[in-house]
Scaffold this motif. Structure first.
Motif, PDB file in Angstrom:
ATOM      1  N   ARG A 280     -38.918   6.362  12.177  1.00  0.00           N
ATOM      2  CA  ARG A 280     -39.461   7.380  11.284  1.00  0.00           C
ATOM      3  C   ARG A 280     -40.138   8.521  12.050  1.00  0.00           C
ATOM      4  NH1 ARG A 280     -42.521   3.374   6.974  1.00  0.00           N
ATOM      5  NH2 ARG A 280     -40.735   2.033   6.517  1.00  0.00           N
ATOM      6  N   LYS A 281     -39.796   8.691  13.318  1.00  0.00           N
ATOM      7  CA  LYS A 281     -40.480   9.678  14.153  1.00  0.00           C
ATOM      8  C   LYS A 281     -40.473  11.079  13.552  1.00  0.00           C
ATOM      9  CE  LYS A 281     -40.231   8.783  18.430  1.00  0.00           C
ATOM     10  NZ  LYS A 281     -39.703   8.579  19.797  1.00  0.00           N
ATOM     11  N   PRO A 282     -39.333  11.584  13.045  1.00  0.00           N
ATOM     12  CA  PRO A 282     -39.372  12.931  12.447  1.00  0.00           C
ATOM     13  C   PRO A 282     -40.342  13.003  11.278  1.00  0.00           C
ATOM     14  CG  PRO A 282     -37.112  12.236  12.871  1.00  0.00           C
ATOM     15  CD  PRO A 282     -37.980  11.025  13.086  1.00  0.00           C
ATOM     16  N   LEU A 283     -40.339  11.980  10.424  1.00  0.00           N
ATOM     17  CA  LEU A 283     -41.250  11.962   9.286  1.00  0.00           C
ATOM     18  C   LEU A 283     -42.694  11.966   9.749  1.00  0.00           C
ATOM     19  CD1 LEU A 283     -41.929  11.623   6.281  1.00  0.00           C
ATOM     20  CD2 LEU A 283     -41.624   9.148   6.578  1.00  0.00           C
ATOM     21  N   PHE A 284     -42.988  11.152  10.759  1.00  0.00           N
ATOM     22  CA  PHE A 284     -44.363  11.061  11.241  1.00  0.00           C
ATOM     23  C   PHE A 284     -44.824  12.370  11.886  1.00  0.00           C
ATOM     24  CE2 PHE A 284     -43.782   6.494  10.754  1.00  0.00           C
ATOM     25  CZ  PHE A 284     -45.011   6.142  10.201  1.00  0.00           C
ATOM     26  N   TRP A 285     -43.881  13.057  12.545  1.00  0.00           N
ATOM     27  CA  TRP A 285     -44.251  14.361  13.094  1.00  0.00           C
ATOM     28  C   TRP A 285     -44.643  15.310  11.971  1.00  0.00           C
ATOM     29  CZ3 TRP A 285     -45.775  16.006  17.529  1.00  0.00           C
ATOM     30  CH2 TRP A 285     -45.372  15.340  18.713  1.00  0.00           C
ATOM     31  N   ALA A 286     -43.856  15.313  10.884  1.00  0.00           N
ATOM     32  CA  ALA A 286     -44.141  16.191   9.752  1.00  0.00           C
ATOM     33  C   ALA A 286     -45.477  15.831   9.113  1.00  0.00           C
ATOM     34  CB  ALA A 286     -43.015  16.087   8.718  1.00  0.00           C
ATOM     35  N   VAL A 287     -45.690  14.531   8.915  1.00  0.00           N
ATOM     36  CA  VAL A 287     -46.952  14.074   8.333  1.00  0.00           C
ATOM     37  C   VAL A 287     -48.119  14.436   9.250  1.00  0.00           C
ATOM     38  CG1 VAL A 287     -48.296  12.050   7.676  1.00  0.00           C
ATOM     39  CG2 VAL A 287     -45.902  12.221   6.990  1.00  0.00           C
ATOM     40  N   GLY A 288     -47.915  14.257  10.550  1.00  0.00           N
ATOM     41  CA  GLY A 288     -48.969  14.563  11.512  1.00  0.00           C
ATOM     42  C   GLY A 288     -49.353  16.026  11.504  1.00  0.00           C
TER      43      GLY A 288
ATOM     44  N   ILE B 109     -43.991  -2.696  14.295  1.00  0.00           N
ATOM     45  CA  ILE B 109     -44.607  -1.389  14.064  1.00  0.00           C
ATOM     46  C   ILE B 109     -43.979  -0.341  14.965  1.00  0.00           C
ATOM     47  CG2 ILE B 109     -46.747  -0.061  14.304  1.00  0.00           C
ATOM     48  CD1 ILE B 109     -48.268  -2.597  13.487  1.00  0.00           C
ATOM     49  N   ALA B 110     -43.783  -0.694  16.240  1.00  0.00           N
ATOM     50  CA  ALA B 110     -43.186   0.242  17.197  1.00  0.00           C
ATOM     51  C   ALA B 110     -41.777   0.640  16.760  1.00  0.00           C
ATOM     52  CB  ALA B 110     -43.155  -0.387  18.585  1.00  0.00           C
ATOM     53  N   ARG B 111     -41.015  -0.343  16.271  1.00  0.00           N
ATOM     54  CA  ARG B 111     -39.645  -0.050  15.824  1.00  0.00           C
ATOM     55  C   ARG B 111     -39.642   0.896  14.630  1.00  0.00           C
ATOM     56  NH1 ARG B 111     -36.906  -2.194  11.878  1.00  0.00           N
ATOM     57  NH2 ARG B 111     -38.338  -3.964  11.672  1.00  0.00           N
ATOM     58  N   LYS B 112     -40.520   0.633  13.660  1.00  0.00           N
ATOM     59  CA  LYS B 112     -40.577   1.484  12.467  1.00  0.00           C
ATOM     60  C   LYS B 112     -41.062   2.885  12.796  1.00  0.00           C
ATOM     61  CE  LYS B 112     -41.141  -2.168   9.020  1.00  0.00           C
ATOM     62  NZ  LYS B 112     -42.021  -2.755   7.979  1.00  0.00           N
ATOM     63  N   LEU B 113     -42.013   2.978  13.718  1.00  0.00           N
ATOM     64  CA  LEU B 113     -42.497   4.294  14.139  1.00  0.00           C
ATOM     65  C   LEU B 113     -41.384   5.096  14.779  1.00  0.00           C
ATOM     66  CD1 LEU B 113     -46.028   3.475  15.588  1.00  0.00           C
ATOM     67  CD2 LEU B 113     -45.531   4.820  13.560  1.00  0.00           C
ATOM     68  N   ASP B 114     -40.574   4.419  15.591  1.00  0.00           N
ATOM     69  CA  ASP B 114     -39.477   5.098  16.272  1.00  0.00           C
ATOM     70  C   ASP B 114     -38.435   5.580  15.270  1.00  0.00           C
ATOM     71  OD1 ASP B 114     -38.272   5.817  18.870  1.00  0.00           O
ATOM     72  OD2 ASP B 114     -36.663   4.475  18.200  1.00  0.00           O
TER      73      ASP B 114
ATOM     74  N   THR C 272     -49.198  -7.042  10.913  1.00  0.00           N
ATOM     75  CA  THR C 272     -47.797  -6.810  11.251  1.00  0.00           C
ATOM     76  C   THR C 272     -47.617  -6.881  12.768  1.00  0.00           C
ATOM     77  OG1 THR C 272     -47.560  -5.370   9.327  1.00  0.00           O
ATOM     78  CG2 THR C 272     -45.880  -5.174  11.048  1.00  0.00           C
ATOM     79  N   PRO C 273     -46.559  -7.563  13.247  1.00  0.00           N
ATOM     80  CA  PRO C 273     -46.324  -7.615  14.697  1.00  0.00           C
ATOM     81  C   PRO C 273     -46.199  -6.224  15.305  1.00  0.00           C
ATOM     82  CG  PRO C 273     -44.968  -9.246  13.576  1.00  0.00           C
ATOM     83  CD  PRO C 273     -45.611  -8.408  12.501  1.00  0.00           C
TER      84      PRO C 273
END
Length: 308
Positions: free
Chosen positions: A276-284, A269-274, A264-265
């Motif tokens: 989904r940032k709240p979700l990723f914080w929760a997962v992290g 990836i950077a756009r999707k991470l941005d 994936t470019p």
């Protein structure tokens, strides 16, 4: 004087103008082999020939300019070698390309057809022609460039991975056919490598380009396995060996998802991470809590075992 084990013998190497092929050519030159170098970049091949002759005293370097994706390219290379009276002691099928994109509606069929011709047909025919002579002499070696993705799904480079799966299966079947001879064949199965491969495949910005191996290491491991007569080699360290084990034991859908992520470019990836940032914080946070719990339980278990 240093004893060079390849003195008097000849190695034919396709895709020798850059990357893994060039590093393999260097290793053969250092060991005293004569060389037949095949690629489209004839000027680069001639410069390499001068370097090998100057640095390693290579007695004979034959340069063949050829687009190996053309019809009957392998037969033409073989006949040109035969016309010069050259005996091919070692064949290295390194030349290969990839095409990036969704198979259904993003990739170009002509590019894929050319890739299949190069990666599969040319490799197969050149192997057949040279192997026939090696078996008749009861001596010789072949190195085929497969890939770590030859044993796993590889979305967004679907046809490329399929060609490498063919090469791996082709090679391992020949290992069995040749077991009663003094001829050996080896599959080189590298992970993503720091060459021009991704750029030529139209995938210069994918995540995998940040996780590439050194072509010098890949070539060295492949060369040593070839000389030892091993049926296959996964070059590099434990990470690549772990990928191999995962490919055999993990669900295919899991592997497909993981490998697609690497193609994936990075901008996507950077756009999707941005997004989904709240979700990723929760997962992290959840993963961190699980890790701490696991470490605590492991430590407690070790103390219990020590007391027992």
């Amino acid at each position: 004087m240093e004893n060079k084990k390849g003195t008097g013998k000849t190695a034919l190497i396709t895709g020798a103008s850059s990357g893994i092929g060039q590093e393999l050519a260097k290793l053969f030159a250092q060991d005293g082999y004569n060389l037949v170098l095949v690629a489209r970049s004839v000027d680069t091949l001639h410069r390499l020939a001068e370097v090998f002759e100057l640095n390693y005293g290579t007695a004979q370097v034959t340069v063949i300019e050829k687009d190996l994706s053309e019809e009957d390219a392998a037969r033409d290379v073989y006949e040109r070698v035969q016309s010069k009276g050259i005996v091919v002691d070692v064949l290295v099928n390194d030349a290969g390309v990839g095409v990036h994109g969704k198979f259904a509606n993003e990739t170009d069929w002509e590019a894929e057809k050319s890739m299949i011709h190069l990666n599969v047909l040319t490799t197969t025919l050149l192997t057949k022609l040279c192997l026939r002579d090696m078996v008749a002499r009861n001596e010789g070696k072949v190195l085929n460039l497969a890939s770590l993705v030859s044993i796993m799904p590889f979305p967004l480079m679907t046809v490329y991975a399929a060609t490498k799966a063919y090469i791996n299966s082709f090679t391992q079947s020949l290992v069995n056919e040749l077991k009663d001879t003094n001829v050996t064949i080896t599959a080189l199965m590298p992970n993503a490598t720091d060459t021009d491969f991704f750029n030529k495949a139209g995938a210069s910005d994918v995540l995998a380009t940040d996780m590439v191996d050194d072509p010098v290491v890949v070539a060295r491991d492949g060369y040593e396995a070839l000389m030892s007569g091993k049926p296959k080699v996964v070059p590099g360290g434990l990470v690549n060996k772990a990928y191999e084990v995962m490919a055999y034991v993990a669900p295919q859908e899991t592997m497909a998802g993981m490998m697609r992520y690497t193609l994936t470019p990075k901008s996507e990836i950077a756009r999707k991470l941005d997004e989904r940032k709240p979700l990723f914080w929760a997962v992290g946070i959840g993963l961190a809590a699980a890790a701490v719990t696991g470490i605590t339980l492991a430590a407690r278990n070790r103390r219990t075992l020590a007391a027992d």
